[in-house]
Design a protein around this motif. Structure first.
Motif, PDB file in Angstrom:
ATOM      1  N   PRO A 183      92.521   3.204  36.921  1.00 53.28           N
ATOM      2  CA  PRO A 183      92.687   2.739  38.331  1.00 53.28           C
ATOM      3  C   PRO A 183      93.180   4.001  39.014  1.00 53.28           C
ATOM      4  N   LEU A 184      92.965   4.062  40.191  1.00 56.68           N
ATOM      5  CA  LEU A 184      93.459   5.115  41.453  1.00 56.68           C
ATOM      6  C   LEU A 184      94.798   5.760  41.209  1.00 56.68           C
ATOM      7  N   LYS A 185      95.637   4.695  41.292  1.00 54.63           N
ATOM      8  CA  LYS A 185      97.087   5.502  41.238  1.00 54.63           C
ATOM      9  C   LYS A 185      97.578   5.961  39.792  1.00 54.63           C
ATOM     10  N   GLN A 186      97.119   5.288  38.811  1.00 59.48           N
ATOM     11  CA  GLN A 186      97.406   5.750  37.364  1.00 59.48           C
ATOM     12  C   GLN A 186      96.631   6.972  37.283  1.00 59.48           C
ATOM     13  N   ALA A 187      95.449   7.257  37.864  1.00 57.45           N
ATOM     14  CA  ALA A 187      94.810   8.570  37.540  1.00 57.45           C
ATOM     15  C   ALA A 187      95.484   9.507  38.541  1.00 57.45           C
ATOM     16  N   ILE A 188      95.999   9.376  39.694  1.00 57.07           N
ATOM     17  CA  ILE A 188      96.837  10.282  40.545  1.00 57.07           C
ATOM     18  C   ILE A 188      97.989  10.497  39.771  1.00 57.07           C
ATOM     19  N   GLY A 189      98.739   9.697  39.264  1.00 60.21           N
ATOM     20  CA  GLY A 189      99.874   9.966  38.341  1.00 60.21           C
ATOM     21  C   GLY A 189      99.758  10.657  37.293  1.00 60.21           C
ATOM     22  N   THR A 190      98.762  10.542  36.517  1.00 55.04           N
ATOM     23  CA  THR A 190      98.554  11.139  35.041  1.00 55.04           C
ATOM     24  C   THR A 190      98.101  12.615  35.576  1.00 55.04           C
ATOM     25  N   SER A 191      97.256  12.626  36.633  1.00 58.26           N
ATOM     26  CA  SER A 191      96.875  14.108  37.137  1.00 58.26           C
ATOM     27  C   SER A 191      97.973  14.924  37.338  1.00 58.26           C
ATOM     28  N   ILE A 192      98.896  14.431  38.191  1.00 52.32           N
ATOM     29  CA  ILE A 192      99.764  15.357  38.558  1.00 52.32           C
ATOM     30  C   ILE A 192     100.833  15.581  37.695  1.00 52.32           C
ATOM     31  N   ALA A 193     101.238  14.663  36.726  1.00 50.65           N
ATOM     32  CA  ALA A 193     102.235  15.192  35.556  1.00 50.65           C
ATOM     33  C   ALA A 193     101.633  15.911  34.453  1.00 50.65           C
ATOM     34  N   SER A 194     100.299  15.884  34.320  1.00 52.66           N
ATOM     35  CA  SER A 194      99.687  16.987  33.174  1.00 52.66           C
ATOM     36  C   SER A 194      99.594  18.145  34.008  1.00 52.66           C
ATOM     37  N   ALA A 195      99.241  18.215  35.207  1.00 50.20           N
ATOM     38  CA  ALA A 195      99.259  19.257  35.918  1.00 50.20           C
ATOM     39  C   ALA A 195     100.261  20.341  35.725  1.00 50.20           C
ATOM     40  N   THR A 196     101.393  19.771  35.811  1.00 50.67           N
ATOM     41  CA  THR A 196     102.634  20.405  35.550  1.00 50.67           C
ATOM     42  C   THR A 196     102.632  21.427  34.397  1.00 50.67           C
ATOM     43  N   LEU A 197     102.177  20.694  33.141  1.00 56.33           N
ATOM     44  CA  LEU A 197     101.968  21.845  32.066  1.00 56.33           C
ATOM     45  C   LEU A 197     100.796  22.676  32.129  1.00 56.33           C
ATOM     46  N   ILE A 198      99.804  22.422  32.709  1.00 55.09           N
ATOM     47  CA  ILE A 198      98.658  23.222  32.910  1.00 55.09           C
ATOM     48  C   ILE A 198      99.116  24.388  33.610  1.00 55.09           C
ATOM     49  N   VAL A 199      99.894  24.228  34.851  1.00 59.02           N
ATOM     50  CA  VAL A 199     100.080  25.359  35.918  1.00 59.02           C
ATOM     51  C   VAL A 199     101.193  26.198  35.036  1.00 59.02           C
ATOM     52  N   LEU A 200     102.114  25.554  34.241  1.00 55.65           N
ATOM     53  CA  LEU A 200     103.020  26.485  33.640  1.00 55.65           C
ATOM     54  C   LEU A 200     102.414  27.288  32.663  1.00 55.65           C
ATOM     55  N   GLY A 201     101.285  26.903  31.964  1.00 58.28           N
ATOM     56  CA  GLY A 201     100.646  27.601  31.104  1.00 58.28           C
ATOM     57  C   GLY A 201      99.838  28.908  31.973  1.00 58.28           C
ATOM     58  N   GLY A 202      99.227  28.592  33.228  1.00 58.75           N
ATOM     59  CA  GLY A 202      98.596  29.517  33.853  1.00 58.75           C
ATOM     60  C   GLY A 202      99.594  30.621  34.413  1.00 58.75           C
ATOM     61  N   VAL A 203     100.723  30.149  34.861  1.00 59.69           N
ATOM     62  CA  VAL A 203     101.756  31.167  35.369  1.00 59.69           C
ATOM     63  C   VAL A 203     101.916  32.131  34.290  1.00 59.69           C
ATOM     64  N   ALA A 204     102.254  31.623  33.038  1.00 59.06           N
ATOM     65  CA  ALA A 204     102.735  32.376  32.093  1.00 59.06           C
ATOM     66  C   ALA A 204     101.531  33.312  31.686  1.00 59.06           C
ATOM     67  N   SER A 205     100.294  32.655  31.681  1.00 63.42           N
ATOM     68  CA  SER A 205      99.430  33.831  31.172  1.00 63.42           C
ATOM     69  C   SER A 205      99.036  34.989  32.215  1.00 63.42           C
ATOM     70  N   TYR A 206      99.355  34.794  33.486  1.00 59.61           N
ATOM     71  CA  TYR A 206      99.267  35.859  34.421  1.00 59.61           C
ATOM     72  C   TYR A 206     100.216  36.893  34.480  1.00 59.61           C
ATOM     73  N   LEU A 207     101.478  36.148  34.378  1.00 62.87           N
ATOM     74  CA  LEU A 207     102.789  37.017  34.403  1.00 62.87           C
ATOM     75  C   LEU A 207     102.549  37.820  33.182  1.00 62.87           C
ATOM     76  N   ALA A 208     102.255  37.268  32.218  1.00 70.12           N
ATOM     77  CA  ALA A 208     102.258  38.022  30.896  1.00 70.12           C
ATOM     78  C   ALA A 208     101.105  39.148  30.794  1.00 70.12           C
ATOM     79  N   SER A 209     100.149  39.041  31.682  1.00 71.18           N
ATOM     80  CA  SER A 209      98.999  39.866  31.761  1.00 71.18           C
ATOM     81  C   SER A 209      99.455  40.939  32.923  1.00 71.18           C
ATOM     82  N   GLY A 210     100.785  41.187  33.338  1.00 73.12           N
ATOM     83  CA  GLY A 210     100.890  42.049  34.296  1.00 73.12           C
ATOM     84  C   GLY A 210     100.622  42.042  35.618  1.00 73.12           C
TER      85      GLY A 210
END
Length: 284
Positions: free
Chosen positions: A172-199
């Motif tokens: 349902p919409l609200k569960q999709a939004i909540g799951t989306s933003i919670a999982s995005a936290t981990l995805i973004v952490l991985g993205g920031v780490a990848s870019y910073l590690a690449s200099g």
């Protein structure tokens, strides 16, 4: 003045992030590209903003019980893998001056497609309550795809996660939004780490300023969600995707001023509507 502007920008995008379950980079990356930042710098700053909005949004949606931790972890951890895979590709494209054009093209195609999905009449009956036994395979595939888009476009992947979780996993919409933003936290952490590690060289002080703004705005956006019907949220998200897609098109055709005006007017109008509804709710 620069700090104030970036805090206000982070706050406004944070409100939209908390409300729609998107990270905010979907607005900031095109905006920074329009202003003239290099693609890798625009992506890192957008990811930092997204990190602020997703962390605070996750806390807010956790309090509202809008997602299951198991689902968010499955999507988020597979997203980290996808993010790490695509980061070297962005640097390769940037060295060949192809990153800007490719990112813009991806934005236009994906945003247009998702806008159509949200705006057209749905033939499926809306799902009620919460889905408690989501398919783990589907969650991991969605997370991996979102991780690739996150590091390729400087977004949380939320604009991909929310419609796919609704359409494929049948949240349902609200569960999709909540799951989306919670999982995005981990995805973004991985993205920031990848870019910073690449200099990557980016003005991190601006990223921190955006995070401060997101910390302010994201809980406000999440708290506004219950004031609106699912139908309104769905249609508003479709219009939002359409506006961003058109703004990117204008930028591609050299109309940077028109692109900025379109994004600014729409964002301000939506924020005014949110707070009007909040005031109206308190009075009633």
């Amino acid at each position: 003045m620069e700090f104030i502007l970036f805090i206000l920008l982070g706050t406004a995008i944070g409100i939209l992030s908390g409300f729609f379950g998107i990270g905010g980079g979907i607005i900031l990356t095109p905006l920074l590209l329009i202003i003239g930042y290099p693609p890798s710098t625009a992506i890192v700053l957008s990811l930092l903003l997204t990190l602020g909005s997703t962390v605070t949004g996750t806390v807010s949606h956790m309090r509202l019980k809008n997602f299951h931790v198991r689902d968010a972890l499955a999507v988020g951890l597979s997203g980290i893998v996808g993010s790490a895979v695509i980061t070297p590709v962005v640097f390769w494209l940037e060295q060949r001056t192809g990153a800007d054009a490719m990112i813009s093209a991806l934005y236009i195609v994906l945003l247009t497609w998702f806008a159509i999905q949200f705006l057209k009449p749905s033939k499926r009956k809306p799902v009620e309550g919460h889905v408690t036994q989501a398919n783990l395979y589907k969650l991991m595939v969605i997370g991996f795809a979102a991780g690739i888009l996150s590091s390729l476009m400087g977004v949380s992947g939320g604009f991909l996660l929310t419609p796919l979780l609704m359409g494929w996993v049948r949240f349902p919409l609200k569960q999709a939004i909540g799951t989306s933003i919670a999982s995005a936290t981990l995805i973004v952490l991985g993205g920031v780490a990848s870019y910073l590690a690449s200099g990557t060289e980016a003005p991190l002080y601006l990223g921190i300023t955006l995070i401060v703004g997101a910390f302010i705005g994201s809980p406000i956006g999440a708290s506004l969600l219950h004031l609106f019907e699912d139908h309104f949220v769905r249609k508003s998200l479709g219009v939002f995707y359409s506006v961003v897609a058109v703004s990117v098109m204008l930028k591609v055709f050299g109309q940077e001023t028109g692109s900025l005006i379109l994004l600014g007017v729409f964002t301000i109008g939506l924020l005014i509507l949110f707070f009007y509804q909040k005031v109206r709710s308190r009075r009633s």
